[in-house]
Write a protein that holds these residues in place. Structure first.
Motif, PDB file in Angstrom:
ATOM      1  N   GLU A  92      27.999 -60.695 -68.294  1.00 35.16           N
ATOM      2  CA  GLU A  92      29.014 -61.536 -67.640  1.00 35.16           C
ATOM      3  C   GLU A  92      28.352 -62.604 -66.774  1.00 35.16           C
ATOM      4  N   ALA A  93      27.243 -62.236 -66.102  1.00 41.30           N
ATOM      5  CA  ALA A  93      26.520 -63.216 -65.277  1.00 41.30           C
ATOM      6  C   ALA A  93      25.978 -64.345 -66.155  1.00 41.30           C
ATOM      7  N   LYS A  94      25.435 -63.984 -67.342  1.00 39.88           N
ATOM      8  CA  LYS A  94      24.907 -65.010 -68.265  1.00 39.88           C
ATOM      9  C   LYS A  94      26.019 -65.975 -68.663  1.00 39.88           C
ATOM     10  N   LYS A  95      27.186 -65.419 -69.005  1.00 34.69           N
ATOM     11  CA  LYS A  95      28.321 -66.272 -69.410  1.00 34.69           C
ATOM     12  C   LYS A  95      28.728 -67.184 -68.250  1.00 34.69           C
TER      13      LYS A  95
ATOM     14  N   GLU B 200      19.097 -76.040 -56.344  1.00 35.88           N
ATOM     15  CA  GLU B 200      18.033 -75.154 -55.868  1.00 35.88           C
ATOM     16  C   GLU B 200      16.780 -75.179 -56.747  1.00 35.88           C
ATOM     17  N   PHE B 201      16.966 -75.203 -58.082  1.00 34.25           N
ATOM     18  CA  PHE B 201      15.823 -75.045 -58.998  1.00 34.25           C
ATOM     19  C   PHE B 201      15.502 -76.301 -59.818  1.00 34.25           C
ATOM     20  N   GLY B 202      16.265 -77.371 -59.630  1.00 31.63           N
ATOM     21  CA  GLY B 202      16.000 -78.620 -60.352  1.00 31.63           C
ATOM     22  C   GLY B 202      16.781 -78.708 -61.659  1.00 31.63           C
ATOM     23  N   LYS B 203      16.855 -79.954 -62.206  1.00 32.95           N
ATOM     24  CA  LYS B 203      17.688 -80.174 -63.393  1.00 32.95           C
ATOM     25  C   LYS B 203      17.173 -79.457 -64.643  1.00 32.95           C
ATOM     26  N   ASP B 204      15.886 -79.070 -64.661  1.00 30.49           N
ATOM     27  CA  ASP B 204      15.319 -78.364 -65.831  1.00 30.49           C
ATOM     28  C   ASP B 204      15.869 -76.954 -66.007  1.00 30.49           C
ATOM     29  N   VAL B 205      16.641 -76.478 -65.017  1.00 32.48           N
ATOM     30  CA  VAL B 205      17.216 -75.131 -65.097  1.00 32.48           C
ATOM     31  C   VAL B 205      18.300 -75.078 -66.189  1.00 32.48           C
ATOM     32  N   TYR B 206      18.778 -76.278 -66.614  1.00 31.62           N
ATOM     33  CA  TYR B 206      19.707 -76.352 -67.769  1.00 31.62           C
ATOM     34  C   TYR B 206      19.123 -77.267 -68.833  1.00 31.62           C
ATOM     35  N   LEU B 207      19.207 -76.825 -70.081  1.00 37.08           N
ATOM     36  CA  LEU B 207      18.773 -77.614 -71.236  1.00 37.08           C
ATOM     37  C   LEU B 207      19.986 -77.786 -72.132  1.00 37.08           C
ATOM     38  N   ASN B 208      20.370 -79.019 -72.438  1.00 34.20           N
ATOM     39  CA  ASN B 208      21.569 -79.279 -73.254  1.00 34.20           C
ATOM     40  C   ASN B 208      22.773 -78.495 -72.727  1.00 34.20           C
ATOM     41  N   ASN B 209      22.913 -78.503 -71.422  1.00 37.42           N
ATOM     42  CA  ASN B 209      24.053 -77.855 -70.751  1.00 37.42           C
ATOM     43  C   ASN B 209      24.047 -76.323 -70.832  1.00 37.42           C
ATOM     44  N   ASN B 210      22.952 -75.731 -71.323  1.00 41.32           N
ATOM     45  CA  ASN B 210      22.816 -74.266 -71.363  1.00 41.32           C
ATOM     46  C   ASN B 210      21.698 -73.840 -70.425  1.00 41.32           C
ATOM     47  N   LEU B 211      21.880 -72.685 -69.799  1.00 41.87           N
ATOM     48  CA  LEU B 211      20.877 -72.180 -68.866  1.00 41.87           C
ATOM     49  C   LEU B 211      19.531 -72.024 -69.572  1.00 41.87           C
ATOM     50  N   ASN B 212      18.484 -72.564 -68.941  1.00 36.86           N
ATOM     51  CA  ASN B 212      17.121 -72.450 -69.471  1.00 36.86           C
ATOM     52  C   ASN B 212      16.519 -71.163 -68.880  1.00 36.86           C
ATOM     53  N   ARG B 213      16.837 -70.043 -69.536  1.00 40.16           N
ATOM     54  CA  ARG B 213      16.464 -68.725 -68.992  1.00 40.16           C
ATOM     55  C   ARG B 213      14.951 -68.540 -68.801  1.00 40.16           C
TER      56      ARG B 213
END
Length: 196
Positions: free
Chosen positions: A34-37, A52-65
């Protein structure tokens, strides 16, 4: 009734939760899923994570795990910041889920860091899944593309097993499938008796 289920990385918690899915009189909430979603869908979480972590934390609007994991599993302070952003929203989501499913005998709430983030406080009973550390490390190495050092770092970020079991109502030692299944059924029968 809310039943927390937890266990350290590689303990086989997911295997045990899968065993519980056979019981139709319960509802199951898996905090990590649920947290991932929510990390991909909640504007509030996205905005705070980028700040907090910069724009690289999302790639193509998805979390960059991998990017995020690389930061937080090396730095306890950053992990704490991540938890502060995500947990309140996941907790609210869980409360809504509990209300929606209050007709069930109980809600199984799976959370790897149940004790670490204080979620144990709203559980009526707690189950901890355990296995020897050597086996846990081996399981994670087989499951994930990772190193022993990375697994040990993640273990270090979680409470040790004995600390968890001391605060649990039930303990499942997950060594063989058949024994684990037996323990799961016994606990389910016991919980169902309590709630009826």
């Amino acid at each position: 009734m809310v039943i927390g289920i937890t266990g350290g990385i590689g303990s086989g918690k997911s295997t045990v939760v899968k065993m519980f899915t056979k019981f139709k009189n319960i509802a199951i909430y898996i905090a990590d899923d649920e947290a991932k979603k929510l990390m991909n869908s909640s504007i509030e979480i996205k905005t705070q994570l980028i700040a907090e972590f910069g724009k690289d934390v999302y790639l193509n609007n998805n979390l960059n795990r991998p990017y995020l994991a690389n930061i937080v599993f090396k730095d306890k302070q950053k992990l704490s910041v991540l938890n502060t952003i995500v947990h309140p929203i996941v907790n609210q989501h869980l409360q809504d889920f509990i209300l929606k499913n209050n007709h069930k005998d109980y809600i199984l709430y799976e959370n790897a860091i149940l004790f670490e983030n204080g979620s144990n406080t709203f559980c009526d009973k707690i189950i901890t899944v355990t296995a020897p550390e050597k086996i846990r490390i081996q399981r994670v190495l087989e499951r994930d593309n990772t190193t022993i050092e990375a697994v040990k770092n993640r273990i270090k970020n979680q409470w040790n097993q004995s600390k968890k079991t001391l605060q649990s109502h039930y303990v499942i030692e997950n060594l063989t499938f058949i024994k684990t299944e037996e323990q799961t059924l016994n606990i389910h029968n016991n919980l169902t008796k309590i709630t009826r």
